[in-house]
Design a protein around this motif. Structure first.
Motif, PDB file in Angstrom:
ATOM      1  N   PHE A  26       0.828  -1.203   0.000  1.00 12.11           N
ATOM      2  CA  PHE A  26       0.000   0.000   0.000  1.00 12.11           C
ATOM      3  C   PHE A  26       0.866   1.258   0.000  1.00 12.11           C
ATOM      4  CE2 PHE A  26      -1.993   3.393   2.487  1.00 12.11           C
ATOM      5  CZ  PHE A  26      -3.107   3.651   1.707  1.00 12.11           C
ATOM      6  N   ASP A  27       1.874   1.301   0.879  1.00 13.70           N
ATOM      7  CA  ASP A  27       2.751   2.470   0.951  1.00 13.70           C
ATOM      8  C   ASP A  27       3.473   2.715  -0.367  1.00 13.70           C
ATOM      9  OD1 ASP A  27       1.974   2.980   3.565  1.00 13.70           O
ATOM     10  OD2 ASP A  27       3.728   1.997   4.447  1.00 13.70           O
ATOM     11  N   SER A  33       2.047   7.346  -6.559  1.00 14.06           N
ATOM     12  CA  SER A  33       0.898   8.013  -7.170  1.00 14.06           C
ATOM     13  C   SER A  33       0.897   9.530  -7.005  1.00 14.06           C
ATOM     14  CB  SER A  33      -0.408   7.442  -6.613  1.00 14.06           C
ATOM     15  OG  SER A  33      -0.551   7.786  -5.255  1.00 14.06           O
ATOM     16  N   TYR A  34       1.757  10.055  -6.176  1.00 21.11           N
ATOM     17  CA  TYR A  34       1.762  11.499  -5.954  1.00 21.11           C
ATOM     18  C   TYR A  34       2.783  12.192  -6.840  1.00 21.11           C
ATOM     19  CZ  TYR A  34      -1.202  10.577  -1.993  1.00 21.11           C
ATOM     20  OH  TYR A  34      -2.241  10.174  -1.218  1.00 21.11           O
ATOM     21  N   ASP A  35       2.434  13.412  -7.241  1.00 20.97           N
ATOM     22  CA  ASP A  35       3.336  14.197  -8.074  1.00 20.97           C
ATOM     23  C   ASP A  35       4.561  14.611  -7.274  1.00 20.97           C
ATOM     24  OD1 ASP A  35       1.617  14.132 -10.249  1.00 20.97           O
ATOM     25  OD2 ASP A  35       0.574  15.941  -9.633  1.00 20.97           O
ATOM     26  N   LYS A  36       5.700  14.543  -7.928  1.00 20.43           N
ATOM     27  CA  LYS A  36       6.951  14.972  -7.303  1.00 20.43           C
ATOM     28  C   LYS A  36       7.132  16.470  -7.531  1.00 20.43           C
ATOM     29  CE  LYS A  36       7.877  10.616  -6.583  1.00 20.43           C
ATOM     30  NZ  LYS A  36       6.746  10.023  -5.948  1.00 20.43           N
ATOM     31  N   ARG A  38       6.094  18.998  -5.689  1.00 23.41           N
ATOM     32  CA  ARG A  38       5.083  19.888  -5.122  1.00 23.41           C
ATOM     33  C   ARG A  38       5.384  20.131  -3.658  1.00 23.41           C
ATOM     34  NH1 ARG A  38      -0.795  18.462  -7.692  1.00 23.41           N
ATOM     35  NH2 ARG A  38      -0.363  19.543  -9.624  1.00 23.41           N
ATOM     36  N   SER A  39       4.886  21.259  -3.165  1.00 26.62           N
ATOM     37  CA  SER A  39       5.045  21.537  -1.742  1.00 26.62           C
ATOM     38  C   SER A  39       4.217  20.545  -0.939  1.00 26.62           C
ATOM     39  CB  SER A  39       4.575  22.958  -1.430  1.00 26.62           C
ATOM     40  OG  SER A  39       3.156  23.042  -1.578  1.00 26.62           O
ATOM     41  N   ASP A  40       4.477  20.459   0.345  1.00 26.32           N
ATOM     42  CA  ASP A  40       3.698  19.559   1.198  1.00 26.32           C
ATOM     43  C   ASP A  40       2.220  19.917   1.149  1.00 26.32           C
ATOM     44  OD1 ASP A  40       5.977  18.198   1.926  1.00 26.32           O
ATOM     45  OD2 ASP A  40       6.204  19.232   3.844  1.00 26.32           O
ATOM     46  N   PHE A  41       1.920  21.216   1.092  1.00 26.60           N
ATOM     47  CA  PHE A  41       0.528  21.662   1.028  1.00 26.60           C
ATOM     48  C   PHE A  41      -0.132  21.208  -0.268  1.00 26.60           C
ATOM     49  CE2 PHE A  41      -2.624  24.974  -0.092  1.00 26.60           C
ATOM     50  CZ  PHE A  41      -3.524  24.737   0.936  1.00 26.60           C
ATOM     51  N   GLU A  42       0.571  21.404  -1.406  1.00 30.21           N
ATOM     52  CA  GLU A  42       0.035  20.963  -2.691  1.00 30.21           C
ATOM     53  C   GLU A  42      -0.134  19.450  -2.728  1.00 30.21           C
ATOM     54  OE1 GLU A  42       1.472  24.014  -6.107  1.00 30.21           O
ATOM     55  OE2 GLU A  42       3.055  22.837  -5.136  1.00 30.21           O
ATOM     56  N   ALA A  43       0.817  18.717  -2.153  1.00 36.59           N
ATOM     57  CA  ALA A  43       0.718  17.261  -2.118  1.00 36.59           C
ATOM     58  C   ALA A  43      -0.488  16.819  -1.297  1.00 36.59           C
ATOM     59  CB  ALA A  43       1.998  16.658  -1.550  1.00 36.59           C
ATOM     60  N   ALA A  44      -0.760  17.528  -0.197  1.00 43.36           N
ATOM     61  CA  ALA A  44      -1.929  17.202   0.626  1.00 43.36           C
ATOM     62  C   ALA A  44      -3.216  17.463  -0.149  1.00 43.36           C
ATOM     63  CB  ALA A  44      -1.907  18.011   1.919  1.00 43.36           C
ATOM     64  N   LEU A  45      -3.276  18.575  -0.882  1.00 40.31           N
ATOM     65  CA  LEU A  45      -4.459  18.866  -1.694  1.00 40.31           C
ATOM     66  C   LEU A  45      -4.635  17.818  -2.788  1.00 40.31           C
ATOM     67  CD1 LEU A  45      -4.204  22.747  -2.079  1.00 40.31           C
ATOM     68  CD2 LEU A  45      -5.777  21.456  -0.623  1.00 40.31           C
ATOM     69  N   ALA A  47      -3.630  14.714  -2.607  1.00 40.68           N
ATOM     70  CA  ALA A  47      -4.017  13.451  -1.965  1.00 40.68           C
ATOM     71  C   ALA A  47      -5.519  13.361  -1.730  1.00 40.68           C
ATOM     72  CB  ALA A  47      -3.266  13.277  -0.646  1.00 40.68           C
ATOM     73  N   ILE A  48      -6.155  14.494  -1.478  1.00 41.65           N
ATOM     74  CA  ILE A  48      -7.600  14.472  -1.237  1.00 41.65           C
ATOM     75  C   ILE A  48      -8.396  14.835  -2.485  1.00 41.65           C
ATOM     76  CG2 ILE A  48      -7.391  14.855   1.239  1.00 41.65           C
ATOM     77  CD1 ILE A  48      -8.155  17.788   0.764  1.00 41.65           C
ATOM     78  N   GLY A  49      -7.690  15.038  -3.596  1.00 40.91           N
ATOM     79  CA  GLY A  49      -8.361  15.251  -4.876  1.00 40.91           C
ATOM     80  C   GLY A  49      -8.834  16.667  -5.141  1.00 40.91           C
ATOM     81  N   VAL A  50      -8.205  17.640  -4.490  1.00 37.49           N
ATOM     82  CA  VAL A  50      -8.631  19.029  -4.663  1.00 37.49           C
ATOM     83  C   VAL A  50      -7.998  19.671  -5.896  1.00 37.49           C
ATOM     84  CG1 VAL A  50      -8.603  21.331  -3.603  1.00 37.49           C
ATOM     85  CG2 VAL A  50      -9.048  19.306  -2.199  1.00 37.49           C
ATOM     86  N   ILE A  51      -6.744  19.323  -6.196  1.00 40.79           N
ATOM     87  CA  ILE A  51      -6.095  19.911  -7.372  1.00 40.79           C
ATOM     88  C   ILE A  51      -5.743  18.803  -8.362  1.00 40.79           C
ATOM     89  CG2 ILE A  51      -5.178  21.887  -6.125  1.00 40.79           C
ATOM     90  CD1 ILE A  51      -2.489  20.520  -5.946  1.00 40.79           C
ATOM     91  N   GLU A  52      -5.583  19.186  -9.611  1.00 41.89           N
ATOM     92  CA  GLU A  52      -5.256  18.228 -10.647  1.00 41.89           C
ATOM     93  C   GLU A  52      -3.782  17.866 -10.575  1.00 41.89           C
ATOM     94  OE1 GLU A  52      -6.529  19.193 -14.578  1.00 41.89           O
ATOM     95  OE2 GLU A  52      -8.320  20.185 -13.835  1.00 41.89           O
ATOM     96  N   ARG A  53      -3.499  16.672 -10.992  1.00 43.20           N
ATOM     97  CA  ARG A  53      -2.101  16.211 -11.042  1.00 43.20           C
ATOM     98  C   ARG A  53      -1.406  16.817 -12.248  1.00 43.20           C
ATOM     99  NH1 ARG A  53      -1.656  10.754  -8.280  1.00 43.20           N
ATOM    100  NH2 ARG A  53      -3.561  10.747  -7.091  1.00 43.20           N
ATOM    101  N   ARG A  54      -0.135  17.029 -12.116  1.00 45.04           N
ATOM    102  CA  ARG A  54       0.659  17.526 -13.243  1.00 45.04           C
ATOM    103  C   ARG A  54       0.904  16.392 -14.216  1.00 45.04           C
ATOM    104  NH1 ARG A  54       5.253  20.695  -9.770  1.00 45.04           N
ATOM    105  NH2 ARG A  54       3.887  22.303  -8.954  1.00 45.04           N
ATOM    106  N   SER A  55       1.057  16.745 -15.476  1.00 48.23           N
ATOM    107  CA  SER A  55       1.317  15.723 -16.512  1.00 48.23           C
ATOM    108  C   SER A  55       2.754  15.304 -16.516  1.00 48.23           C
ATOM    109  CB  SER A  55       0.956  16.260 -17.878  1.00 48.23           C
ATOM    110  OG  SER A  55      -0.392  16.642 -17.876  1.00 48.23           O
TER     111      SER A  55
END
Length: 55
Positions: A26-27, A33-36, A38-45, A47-55
């Protein structure tokens, strides 16, 4: 966990070594799955699906 569902087992049925192995898998999935870059704040957003992932 979804891995146990086909066996008719509850999500919290895993114990000991099996649970540790599932957690490791799982880890690894989460880490990949997370974009590299990004700030911790952007990564948190992300993770919860608030912002789009970068291509």
């Amino acid at each position: 966990m979804l891995v146990m569902a086909p066996e008719g087992r509850r999500w919290n049925d895993g114990r000991g070594k099996e649970k540790a192995e599932l957690r490791t898998r799982f880890d690894a999935l989460v880490a990949s799955s997370y974009d590299k870059g990004r700030s911790d704040f952007e990564a948190a957003l992300d993770a919860i699906g608030v912002i789009e992932r970068r291509s």
